[in-house]
Design an enzyme around this catalytic site. Structure first.
Site, PDB file in Angstrom:
ATOM      1  N   ASP A 422      -3.788  -1.710   3.283  1.00 54.94           N
ATOM      2  CA  ASP A 422      -3.033  -0.463   3.440  1.00 54.94           C
ATOM      3  C   ASP A 422      -3.922   0.566   4.140  1.00 54.94           C
ATOM      4  OD1 ASP A 422      -0.955   1.333   3.050  1.00 54.94           O
ATOM      5  OD2 ASP A 422      -1.585   1.879   1.033  1.00 54.94           O
ATOM      6  N   GLU A 425      -4.467   2.930   9.399  1.00 55.01           N
ATOM      7  CA  GLU A 425      -4.115   3.553  10.702  1.00 55.01           C
ATOM      8  C   GLU A 425      -5.348   4.068  11.457  1.00 55.01           C
ATOM      9  OE1 GLU A 425      -2.594   4.121   7.767  1.00 55.01           O
ATOM     10  OE2 GLU A 425      -0.951   2.764   8.271  1.00 55.01           O
ATOM     11  N   ASP A 559       6.169   3.640   3.528  1.00 55.18           N
ATOM     12  CA  ASP A 559       6.601   4.502   2.423  1.00 55.18           C
ATOM     13  C   ASP A 559       7.975   5.094   2.696  1.00 55.18           C
ATOM     14  OD1 ASP A 559       4.107   3.867   1.624  1.00 55.18           O
ATOM     15  OD2 ASP A 559       3.270   5.863   1.888  1.00 55.18           O
TER      16      ASP A 559
END
Ligand SMILES: *[C@@H]1O[C@H](CO)[C@@H](O)[C@H](O)[C@H]1NC(C)=O
Ligand SMILES: *[C@@H]1O[C@H](CO)[C@@H](O)[C@H](O)[C@H]1NC(C)=O
Ligand SMILES: *[C@@H]1O[C@H](CO)[C@@H](O)[C@H](O)[C@H]1NC(C)=O
Ligand SMILES: *[C@@H]1O[C@H](CO)[C@@H](O)[C@H](O)[C@H]1NC(C)=O
Ligand SMILES: *[C@@H]1O[C@H](CO)[C@@H](O)[C@H](O)[C@H]1NC(C)=O
Ligand SMILES: *[C@@H]1O[C@H](CO)[C@@H](O)[C@H](O)[C@H]1NC(C)=O
Ligand SMILES: CC(=O)N[C@H]1CO[C@H](CO)[C@@H](O)[C@@H]1O
Length: 872
Positions: A422, A425, A559
Site C-alpha cells: 500500500d 505512490e 479507498d
C-alpha cells in the site's frame, strides 16, 4: 487503505483553483523534417528541426533538434518515438522497473496500418488499412517539445468512443467534452475525475465497430484532454514515445492482446486467490480478527483468506507487532489456524520505514544506504503511519538485497500466503520533505490538528522545500513548480509525496520516476517472493501501478466510499484495469470510507462476489460491515458466492487465458460486441469472459434491472429459463429482489463448473459439472484449463475443448494433467424435447429432467483423454 480526512485537508489548501488549459498551443512554430528520412533495421528515422517563429519556450526550454524513429514492430504494433537528439530527456527506463522494450531485428513484413507523415510542419497519421480510417492524426496541431512541456494532439471524431487513461474514478466511456484526465500517482480517496494511485497513459478507441489502442509510454505527470474532435496530451517531461495497436480483425480483445504483448501479460493467480477475501482496517485486536473468521464460518459464508491491515503493527511499523493487541505469538497462531483450516492469511507492508533509531529495518537500510536522498545527499524524510519515515530507493543496486531480506524474513515468520503493498505512490503526509534528522514515531497527523495549526506546519514545509531549491545539482529544470501545472487534484507536485527534488540512484530526480515508484516496488517484491518460494505463484496486491504492473501484481481500486455511486462505478474501474493488463482486480466490497447500510452492503456483496479479485474491506472509524452481521446480506452473500464458487473452473480458465493472451476476465459488452452502439455506454452490466452476463442492481431501492442482451439465447443461471434476444438494442426488465443478482449464460457456451463449498479446496474436491447451454442451432462450445493450481512451472496441464453438435458432446485437446477430478454431471439447457437417451463409450447414461434442464448425474468420465457422449 487510508488517507482518511486527508481529502478534507486537500480541499483546504487547494481552493479548487486548477488551471484547465484545454487549448492547443496554436502559436507554437512546429518542426520540419531536416534531410532525408533513412531506413533503420526496423523502420525509419529522421531528424526534426524547430521552425523559426514565436511561441517557443511556452512552459520550458524549447529543444531545437529532435529525432523521430518509426518502427514497424509487428503487423499490429507501430512504434513512433519523438525524442531530443541530445538524449537529455529521461524516458521510461528499458528495464523491469520501467518497460523492457522488445528487441527486434527487422520490420514486420505486412502491417494492418500505414504510417504517413508531412514534412513541414511535421505531423503524422496512423491509418487502419482495412477501411482506410485515419485513427491518429497530428496534422494541423502543433508539436511542442520543451524540456518540461511536451504537447501533441490527435484529431478524433466528435463524441469519440474512448475508454482508458487512468487511474481515475469515472464512467468507463470517457466522452466528456473539454475535460481533463491527469496522470500522476497520488494517494487520494477516489475523488471522481481526479488523478489517483496508478499511471496508465493508454486508451482503446472504438470507431465504426472496430477498435484500436494508443499508448503513450511516458512516466511523467501529464494531462490528457478529451476535447471535442481531439485528444491532447500535455506532458511535463520525458519524450513522446507512442505505440499504436491495430489488429486486423478490429476486435477490442485483439487490441488487448497486442497491448499486453508489449507491456507483459497479467500474472497467473493460484486457484486459492480466486476465493473470497475479508479485511478491515480497525480490527481492534487478534480476537476481533478471529471473531470475523469464525463469524463467516458460523454463517456458512465462504472465506478463503483473512487480511490484516496495519493494525497488527507496533506503532504502525512494518515487520513489527503491537505487543498488547496483536502479539507476535497470536499472529503466528492465527496463521497456523487459517492453514489448519485450509484458509490463508495476508498482511500489509508499506514501503515507508520508520526512522526510529531503535528500528532494525531502518538501521539495515541505512547501513546499505538504500533510501531516497535529498538533493544535498542527506536521507529524504517523509511522514507515513509510523511517524517520520524513509523510502527505499528501488533503483539502488543494493535495494533488492535489502528488500529480499526484510520480505523473506517476514513471510517466513508468519508463514504468509501473500503481501499487500500500500501507500506506494509513494504517499507521505508532508509537502515533500518533513525536514532532516527527524526520528519521532508519533508526530501529529496534520489533518487531526486545528486548521490554523495545520496551515502553519504546511507553510513551514513549503518554506523548507523551497529552501532546498527548485532544482537539483546539474539540472536547470524547475522540478517543484514547473510552469505547466498539471491538473493534479493534490495541487503542487510534491504535495503528500516525496519531494520532486529528492534523488534516486544515479541522481535521477523523483520528478522523473514518481509514476514508476509503485511499479518498481511491485516488480522487486515479486522477485523477493520468488526467492522465498521459487515455484509458488506470488500473491501481491498493490495500490500504485504503471503500465505492465499486471504481470507482477493485482490491484484494488483503493479507498472508495460506502455509497451507491461508488458501488456502480467500481464496474467501470475494474473494466479499466482489465484493459490495463491487470486482470486480477476488484474494489473494496461494501465500501471503505463511511458507514455501509444494510441494503448497500447486500447489493455490494452480490456484485463483489463476482469481481475478479473479491474482498470486503472497511476503514478504521466506520461501522462494521462483515456480511454475516445482517441476515439479508448473509443470505445474498451465500447465494452470490455460490455462483462464484460454482464458476471457479470457468474463472480459472479465464485467468489462464488472460495470462497467456492478455484478454480481460471481466469484459464490458462493447468489447465483445463492438458493433452494437447500444452497448457503448453500458458500464453497469458485465460479462465474465464471453459466456456469463451479470446484471447487478446498482441503484438504491431498485428491485429490478433494465438489462441489455446481445442477440441470441441467454439462460437464467438460477432457473434455466431461456431469454431470446433479437437485438442488443432492446432492454429487458429483470426481477432483482434484495438477495438476488441476475446472471445469465450465453446460449452456445459450455461451462465447466463445480459444486460450491465453503473453501476453494473443497469445491475442487468434487467432480466437474459440464453446463451445456445450447444456441438456436442446438450447438455449444467451451474450454477448461487444469493444472496443479499453484506452481509457477507446470510440466503437465490440460487444455480441453468441449463441443456439442448434432447431439454429440466431444472433448478434445490436451489432457496432460492426470490428477483432475472426473466429470460427474452433464447438464444441458435449451435441448429440444427429442433427446430421450444418452450413451458414453457404449454405456447408457440416465437422463432426468430437472428445473428445465436435461441432467445426467453420477457419471464417471475421467478427464485423462478424449471422449464423446451421444444424445439421441
Ligand atoms: C469533467 O466532467 C465531469 C462530467 O461531465 C464533470 O462532472 C466535471 O466537473 C468535469 N471536470 C472539470 C474539471 O471540468
Ligand atoms: C478485543 O477488542 C474488543 C473490542 O474493543 C474488546 O471487547 C475485547 O475485550 C478485546 N479482547 C482482548 C483479548 O483484548
Ligand atoms: C522509538 O520507538 C520506541 C518503541 O516504540 C519508542 O518508545 C520511542 O519513543 C521511539 N523513539 C522515537 C524517537 O520516536
Ligand atoms: C504551490 O506552491 C506555490 C509556491 O510555493 C504556492 O504559492 C502555491 O500556493 C501552491 N499551490 C497550491 C495549490 O498549494
Ligand atoms: C459510523 O458508525 C460509527 C460506529 O458504528 C459511528 O461512531 C459513526 O458516527 C458513524 N458515522 C456516520 C457518518 O454515521
Ligand atoms: C430509498 O428509499 C429510502 C426510504 O424510503 C429513501 O429515503 C431514499 O431517498 C430512497 N433512495 C432513492 C435513491 O430513491
Ligand atoms: C473525495 C470524494 O470523491 N468524495 C466523495 C465520496 O463519495 C461520497 C458519496 O458518494 C461523496 O459525497 C463524496 O464527495
Amino acid at each position: 487503505m487510508k488517507s482518511h480526512i486527508l481529502v478534507a485537508v486537500a480541499a483546504f489548501y487547494l481552493s479548487g483553483a486548477l488551471a484547465q488549459n484545454y487549448d492547443v498551443s496554436s502559436s507554437a512554430p512546429g518542426y520540419a523534417i531536416k534531410g532525408k528520412p533513412h531506413r533503420t533495421k526496423t523502420g525509419l528515422e529522421f531528424p526534426l528541426e524547430l521552425n523559426s517563429g514565436d511561441g517557443v519556450d511556452l512552459y520550458g526550454k524549447t529543444i531545437n533538434d529532435l529525432v523521430v524513429n518509426v518502427d514497424f514492430e509487428t503487423s499490429d504494433r507501430l512504434h513512433v518515438k519523438i525524442a531530443d537528439k541530445a538524449a537529455k530527456q529521461i524516458p521510461v527506463p528499458d528495464t523491469a522497473f520501467g518497460l523492457e522494450r522488445p528487441k527486434l531485428r527487422k520490420p514486420a513484413k505486412k502491417t494492418n496500418y500505414d504510417f504517413k507523415y508531412t514534412d513541414n510542419p511535421f505531423g503524422f497519421q496512423v491509418i487502419r488499412k482495412v477501411d482506410n480510417e485515419v485513427i491518429f492524426d497530428t496534422n494541423n496541431y502543433p508539436l511542442v517539445f520543451e524540456d518540461q512541456y511536451l504537447e501533441l494532439t490527435t484529431g478524433v471524431p466528435d463524441d469519440a468512443n474512448i475508454y482508458g487513461i487512468g487511474e481515475v474514478t469515472a464512467p468507463f466511456r470517457r466522452n466528456n467534452h473539454q475535460n481533463v484526465t491527469t496522470v500522476f500517482a497520488r494517494d487520494a480517496g477516489t475523488p471522481f475525475y481526479e488523478n489517483i494511485y496508478g499511471s496508465h497513459p493508454y486508451y482503446n478507441e472504438i470507431r465504426d465497430g472496430k477498435a484500436h489502442g494508443v499508448f503513450l509510454l511516458n512516466a511523467h505527470g501529464m494531462d490528457v484532454f478529451f476535447a471535442e474532435g481531439r485528444v491532447t496530451y500535455k506532458v511535463i517531461g520525458g519524450i513522446l514515445e507512442f505505440y499504436f495497436f491495430v489488429p486486423k480483425d478490429g476486435k477490442p480483445n485483439s487490441v488487448l492482446e497486442a497491448y499486453t504483448d508489449l507491456i507483459g501479460k497479467p500474472f497467473m493467480p493460484a486457484l486459492w486467490m480466486l476465493g473470497w477475501n475479508h479485511c478491515r482496517y480497525g480490527f481492534k485486536n487478534i480476537s476481533h480478527v478471529n471473531w470475523a473468521v469464525d463469524g463467516y464460518k458460523a454463517a456458512n459464508i465462504p472465506l478463503e483468506t483473512i487480511w490484516v491491515d496495519i493494525d497488527y503493527m507496533d506503532h504502525e511499523k512494518d515487520f513489527t507487532f503491537d505487543p498488547i493487541n496483536f502479539p507476535e505469538e497470536s499472529m503466528i497462531a492465527l496463521s497456523k489456524k487459517m492453514h489448519a483450516n485450509n484458509q490463508r492469511m495476508i498482511t500489509m507492508v508499506d514501503p515507508a520505514l520508520s526512522t526510529n533509531d531503535s528500528y532494525a529495518p531502518y538501521e539495515r537500510g541505512h547501513e546499505m544506504d538504500v533510501f531516497i536522498k535529498n538533493n544535498d545527499g542527506t536521507e529524504f524524510t517523509g511522514q507515513v503511519w509510523p511517524g517520520y519515515t524513509v523510502f527505499p530507493d528501488w533503483w539502488h543496486p543494493k535495494a533488492a538485497e535489502f528488500w529480499d531480506y526484510e520480505i523473506i524474513e517476514w513471510m517466513k515468520l508468519l508463514d504468509l500466503d501473500g503481501l499487500w503493498i500500500d501507500m506506494n505512490e509513494p504517499a507521505s503526509f508532508c509537502l515533500g520533505s518533513c525536514g532532516s534528522g527527524k526520528a519521532n514515531t508519533d508526530p501529529p497527523l496534520q489533518w487531526e490538528l486545528p486548521e490554523e495549526e495545520a496551515a502553519k506546519i504546511h507553510a513551514e514545509e513549503q518554506a523548507a522545500l523551497d529552501a532546498m531549491g527548485i532544482s537539483v545539482p546539474g539540472d536547470t529544470r524547475n522540478l517543484l513548480y514547473p510552469n505547466y501545472a498539471i491538473n493534479s487534484g493534490g495541487g503542487n507536485l510534491s504535495e503528500r509525496t516525496a519531494s520532486m527534488t529528492s534523488l534516486h540512484y544515479g541522481d535521477i530526480p523523483h520528478y522523473d520516476y514518481h509514476n514508476l515508484y509503485g511499479h518498481a516496488e511491485c516488480s522487486l517484491t515479486r522477485e523477493s517472493l520468488l526467492k522465498y518460494k521459487p515455484n509458488e505463484r506470488p500473491f501481491i496486491l498493490s495500490r500504485s501501478t504503471f503500465a505492465g504492473s499486471g504481470q507482477y501484481v493485482g490491484h484494488w481500486t483503493g479507498d472508495n466510499h460506502s455509497s451507491w455511486d461508488k458501488l456502480k462505478n467500481s464496474i467501470a474501474e475494474i473494466f479499466n484495469f482489465q484493459m490495463f493488463g491487470v486482470s486480477y482486480s476488484g474494489a473494496d466490497v461494501c465500501g471503505f470510507f463511511d458507514n455501509a447500510t444494510e441494503p448497500l452492503c447486500t447489493r455490494w456483496m452480490e456484485l463483489g462476489s463476482l469481481y475478479p479479485f473479491a474482498r470486503n474491506h472497511n476503514t478504521l472509524v466506520a461501522s462494521s460491515q462483515e456480511p454475516f452481521l445482517w441476515e439479508r446480506t448473509a443470505e445474498a452473500s451465500r447465494r452470490a458466492l455460490a455462483v462464484r464458487y460454482a464458476l471457479l473452473p470457468y474463472y480459472y480458465t479465464l485467468f489462464e487465458e488472460s495470462h497467456r493472451i492478455g484478454t480481460g476476465v471481466w469484459r464490458p459488452l462493447i468489447f465483445e460486441y463492438p458493433e452494437e452502439d447500444a452497448f457503448l455506454d453500458n458500464d453497469v452490466q458485465f460479462l465474465i469472459g464471453s459466456n456469463v452476463l451479470a446484471s447487478p442492481v446498482v441503484n438504491e431501492n431498485a428491485t429490478s434491472v433494465d438489462a441489455h442482451f446481445p442477440e441470441g439465447v441467454w439462460y437464467d443461471w438460477y432457473t434455466n429459463e431461456a431469454h431470446v434476444s433479437t437485438s442488443g438494442k432492446e432492454k429487458v426488465t429483470l426481477d432483482a429482489p434484495m438477495e438476488h443478482i441476475p446472471v445469465h449464460v450465453r446460449g452456445g457456451a459450455i461451462l465447466p463448473l463445480k459444486t460450491p463449498e465453503m473453501l476453494v479446496k473443497d469445491t475442487y474436491a468434487s467432480p466437474y459439472i459440464l453446463l451445456i447451454a445450447l444456441d438456436q442451432n442446438g450447438e455449444a462450445e467451451g474450454r477448461l484449463y487444469i493444472d496443479d493450481q499453484h506452481s509457477v512451472e507446470q510440466p503437465e496441464t490440460s487444455d480441453i475443448t468441449f463441443t456439442y453438435k448434432h447431439g454429440v458432446l466431444k472433448a478434445s485437446g490436451n489432457f496432460g494433467y492426470k490428477d483432475a477430478e472426473k466429470i460427474g454431471t452433464i447438464k444441458i439447457v435449451g435441448a429440444q424435447d427429442d433427446i430421450k437417451s444418452a450413451s458414453c463409450k457404449g454405456d447408457k447414461v440416465e437422463l432426468v429432467n430437472k428445473d428445465g434442464a436435461l441432467v445426467a448425474e453420477d457419471l464417471d468420465i475421467p478427464l485423462t483423454g478424449r471422449f464423446t457422449v451421444k444424445f439421441n
